[in-house]
Design a protein around this motif. Sequence first.
Motif, PDB file in Angstrom:
ATOM      1  N   UNK A 284       0.833  -1.207   0.000  1.00 23.82           N
ATOM      2  CA  UNK A 284       0.000   0.000   0.000  1.00 23.82           C
ATOM      3  C   UNK A 284       0.866   1.255   0.000  1.00 23.82           C
ATOM      4  N   UNK A 285       1.923   1.229   0.810  1.00 22.72           N
ATOM      5  CA  UNK A 285       2.839   2.376   0.833  1.00 22.72           C
ATOM      6  C   UNK A 285       3.508   2.560  -0.523  1.00 22.72           C
ATOM      7  N   UNK A 286       3.947   1.472  -1.115  1.00 19.70           N
ATOM      8  CA  UNK A 286       4.617   1.547  -2.411  1.00 19.70           C
ATOM      9  C   UNK A 286       3.670   2.098  -3.480  1.00 19.70           C
ATOM     10  N   UNK A 287       2.405   1.698  -3.420  1.00 23.42           N
ATOM     11  CA  UNK A 287       1.423   2.148  -4.410  1.00 23.42           C
ATOM     12  C   UNK A 287       1.082   3.617  -4.230  1.00 23.42           C
ATOM     13  N   UNK A 288       1.238   4.120  -2.999  1.00 21.16           N
ATOM     14  CA  UNK A 288       0.814   5.490  -2.711  1.00 21.16           C
ATOM     15  C   UNK A 288       1.843   6.548  -3.066  1.00 21.16           C
ATOM     16  N   UNK A 289       3.048   6.145  -3.422  1.00 19.55           N
ATOM     17  CA  UNK A 289       4.091   7.132  -3.727  1.00 19.55           C
ATOM     18  C   UNK A 289       3.719   7.911  -4.980  1.00 19.55           C
ATOM     19  N   UNK A 290       3.973   9.224  -4.923  1.00 12.34           N
ATOM     20  CA  UNK A 290       3.607  10.063  -6.069  1.00 12.34           C
ATOM     21  C   UNK A 290       4.648   9.949  -7.172  1.00 12.34           C
ATOM     22  N   UNK A 291       4.372  10.563  -8.285  1.00 10.93           N
ATOM     23  CA  UNK A 291       5.274  10.499  -9.433  1.00 10.93           C
ATOM     24  C   UNK A 291       5.915  11.821  -9.756  1.00 10.93           C
ATOM     25  N   UNK A 292       6.203  12.628  -8.726  1.00 10.97           N
ATOM     26  CA  UNK A 292       6.787  13.941  -8.976  1.00 10.97           C
ATOM     27  C   UNK A 292       8.203  13.838  -9.538  1.00 10.97           C
ATOM     28  N   UNK A 293       8.959  12.871  -9.035  1.00 12.14           N
ATOM     29  CA  UNK A 293      10.333  12.694  -9.504  1.00 12.14           C
ATOM     30  C   UNK A 293      10.493  11.300 -10.086  1.00 12.14           C
ATOM     31  N   UNK A 294      11.439  11.128 -11.003  1.00 14.48           N
ATOM     32  CA  UNK A 294      11.763   9.774 -11.458  1.00 14.48           C
ATOM     33  C   UNK A 294      12.257   8.926 -10.288  1.00 14.48           C
ATOM     34  N   UNK A 295      12.033   7.630 -10.374  1.00 15.43           N
ATOM     35  CA  UNK A 295      12.362   6.743  -9.264  1.00 15.43           C
ATOM     36  C   UNK A 295      13.282   5.619  -9.727  1.00 15.43           C
ATOM     37  N   UNK A 296      14.096   5.165  -8.794  1.00 20.35           N
ATOM     38  CA  UNK A 296      14.901   3.958  -8.965  1.00 20.35           C
ATOM     39  C   UNK A 296      14.544   3.028  -7.812  1.00 20.35           C
TER      40      UNK A 296
END
Length: 960
Positions: A284-296
């Motif tokens: 749930x936490x992983x799904x809730x992260x926003x997409x403001x910055x690129x992620x690794x």
Amino acid sequence: MAQGDDAETGSRDWSLTKAYLQDDPTKWNSLSWTTARTLIESANDLLGRGTHGLVENLRAHWTKDTPLKVPATGVSRFLVIGDTGEQDPSQYVVAPALARAAGERSDQEQAGFVLILSDVIYPSGNVNDYVDGFYKPYRSNRVQNLEAPQDVRDEFALPESVPVYAVPGNHDWYDGLHGFAHQFLYPADEPPAWPSDLLVPSFDEKLGRLQLIRDRFGRAIWRTPSEPAGRSAPARRGEPAADGRAAPEAQLQPAPYFVIETEHVELVCIDTGIDGTIDGPQYDWLSSLDGEKPKILMTGKPMLDNGELRMGEVSGRPGRTVYDIVTDREQRYVATVGGDTHNFQLYDPRSTDGSPDGLWHMVSGGGGAYTHATHPIQTARSDARSHSQFRPSRVFPRSAESLSYFAQQLVPGIWRLLLSVVMFGGGVALGWWLASSGWSLQVQLWGEPVSVGPGGAAIAAMAVLVLLHLLPQRPGRSQFGRRLLLRLEALVAGVLATLFLHHYLPDAAGALLVLFGSGTLWICLNAWCIRWSRWWGPVERVPGWHHVAFGCVLAALAALALVPLALDEGGSVDGRTVPWWLIVAVCIYAVVAIVGWRRRIVDDLSGDRAESWLKHSVVWAVLAQAAVVSGEMLRVMSGEGLTLVFFSGLLGLVPLAAIVVLLVAAPLAPDLLTRHLRSEPQRRARAWLRWRRWLVQPFVFLAAPMTLALWWWAADAVESGWMRAAFALPTLIVMIVIGLLIFDWVRREHELLYVPLVVVAVLALGLLLLGVSVPGLLDVPGFEWPGRLADELSTWWPAVAVGAALFTAVAVGAAGLLAHLVFLGAHSLIADPKAWVSPRYRPGVPTHYDFISAAAAASIIEAEHERMGARPAVVEGVDRRTRRRAQIAFPGLNPPFGPIQRFVSEIYSLDEPPFFKHFLEFDTSPTEVVVKIHRVRGDQPVEIEEVARISLTAAAAAYD
């Protein structure tokens, strides 16, 4: 190419490591995954996988109710190193290069932080191993009372302003993440307490019968973690200030999973626990992260590893995976980096078979643990046993040098194994000669003459050899002496086995030794014929003359198995000999061979039928041969009146089954004993823990010895021959297990007493066995009980039965090992002197690869990748001996394979150069991430090479 300061200092790293560890050795000295000590420490792996919800509950306990973010504003450069904590030279040799890369200099800015990716501490995440596995290699300035010179220690110290974060791996979970929490999740002056109440199960869950047993058993005997002792607590303070005191270190990260917010990208760090899954709250936490910055994504288990895609399942939520989130374009992931596999692999999305989803995938687990071989990866697609679909564009060690290096370790190792088995056989022959010759030595002891026979001399020799084996091994020292001890121990073991047989079964000893020799010869001939015919490997067609040749060879082997029966003219006159099973077994053997020869012919070498045959062919071959050998054993032993001895192994399953029933029932007892408290959950939990501690745990460890003690009493009471025969094997197994557990407990709880106690135990056992073999040796004036004990032990049937089981197991193991070595082609090494010796590292002299040159290795790998079938690929320009060495070492489809090749990385983990370690450097900007690999070999300058440029603008465009 080597760059910057590493071009000058990288080759000094091995000298620094030796100097450091010589003055300040670690507890583990040389961590090996082939020792019982390491495997016992890792027992919670199996227990944790069987429990239901234990890891998830512990993870929830260690996760703070705060934002799971670590701010790293302004950081555009950071380092990632995976699978570090072996606490031996293979870890320490990387530390100076890591410290140099983290520091500031004219051509680079200081790294913002270091991220350890998976398995911070081996083998079990013990909090008291953090000094040797974390602080000494990376924070040496924090460890007090070190003996190494200050200038050496400074090379192993990261700048204090560079924080270290960590993603836990499965080994960190083997103590319930307790040690990890001490170092990373709590402030130094507020250490965590072990939440023992979480071991209490949830009584409301509906579990299947098998799942319930596994869950309760795992919770009942879970190895609870150690508390900090010695130097562990002081190491968690910063560098001493001017007044000599240092402030306690603050909390480093909020949880096992979190986000590091750097200037241009977010590093999403997830915790995959013991079995590679995440739980519902983490999902749930992983799904809730926003997409403001690129992620690794930073994960303990790679998403793409050895060519296989791993989805990252979510426990309790079927159909949900980490991979679905990572490949969601709105989440803006650009890459994944995983540890756990101890090498470097790069999957480039720009290549056709490099990545399935447009993401860069990296495996980076080469920060200190043993190196996983990379040469099998390139042939994954041509191997019916693998479902691999993707190929890495870069690996380290490179495929050719991986094959060269591991062949150079494995092939001489196989040669040494062959020598050990031959030495055991030589010991058997020597023991028979000594027993027949009547050799003895007269000595004066306690004023009386004492006759020391060959048995006493052999026991004394074995005790001395074992004591010499206990001497510590310094890093960089030659292994010749230790290897010589192993060969001599094999020789003495053969002598002892034969003398034991001759002493207790003098009339049958000759027949049993002939049985051992003829049975070993027959299974070795089978192994050679299987290797020659490629019976175990699937093919699309077989030439007609191969069928004829196979039929002739099969008939010859079957006839050879029946020769002893034909020669035994009067074997059944006394009515005791049982020849029928041998005839039936030979028929079964012939049927299995013929059916297998037909089944290996398939339409598709990559199909399910070929894969099925590869998985089961060796098992069928072993069982068919075992049937024939057991038939001959029954014929010979029944003729000697030893039928019960032959069946002792099968009869031993009866007490073993009783022990298993008790072990299964005991962990369920607390549930039943606390049922009356169902309406009071808290009281029931406390009562369950008390029953676990005072009933279940003692009973689990005492169930086996109590059962066998009762069995022994009953066998004596009713004078039952079959009960005595059934006693030997389970007692031997239980004695070995209990002995290992006791020594492990002493090592954990009384480390300083461990070596002295082992020495005392070896001396005491050796003296007792000497007293058994040499009458009168222990008749000390005034102390008569040692002599009486030795005399009684020599005729006490339980001791004789256990001794017989031990030597039988050693003899059967030696015969099976020899047959396997013949199957691998080890006999061909007799004519290959270069395969006899592993080249030793010498300072200033580059390690040579002429055993299998890099060019020859590359040609072999390419040829094996391009061709499948029952025959090895023909490699132009590579001589026959080199091809043979490669076939022994290369665990691909075409050459023979087995446990030695499959676990080559674990078995041949060396603590001297060349090492194949690495860590990654990330430089970020608004438009891209540049990834560089730092290759550390120890005896050469560190190589720094750019391996990837990951675009961030493409992720932004996809999101928009």
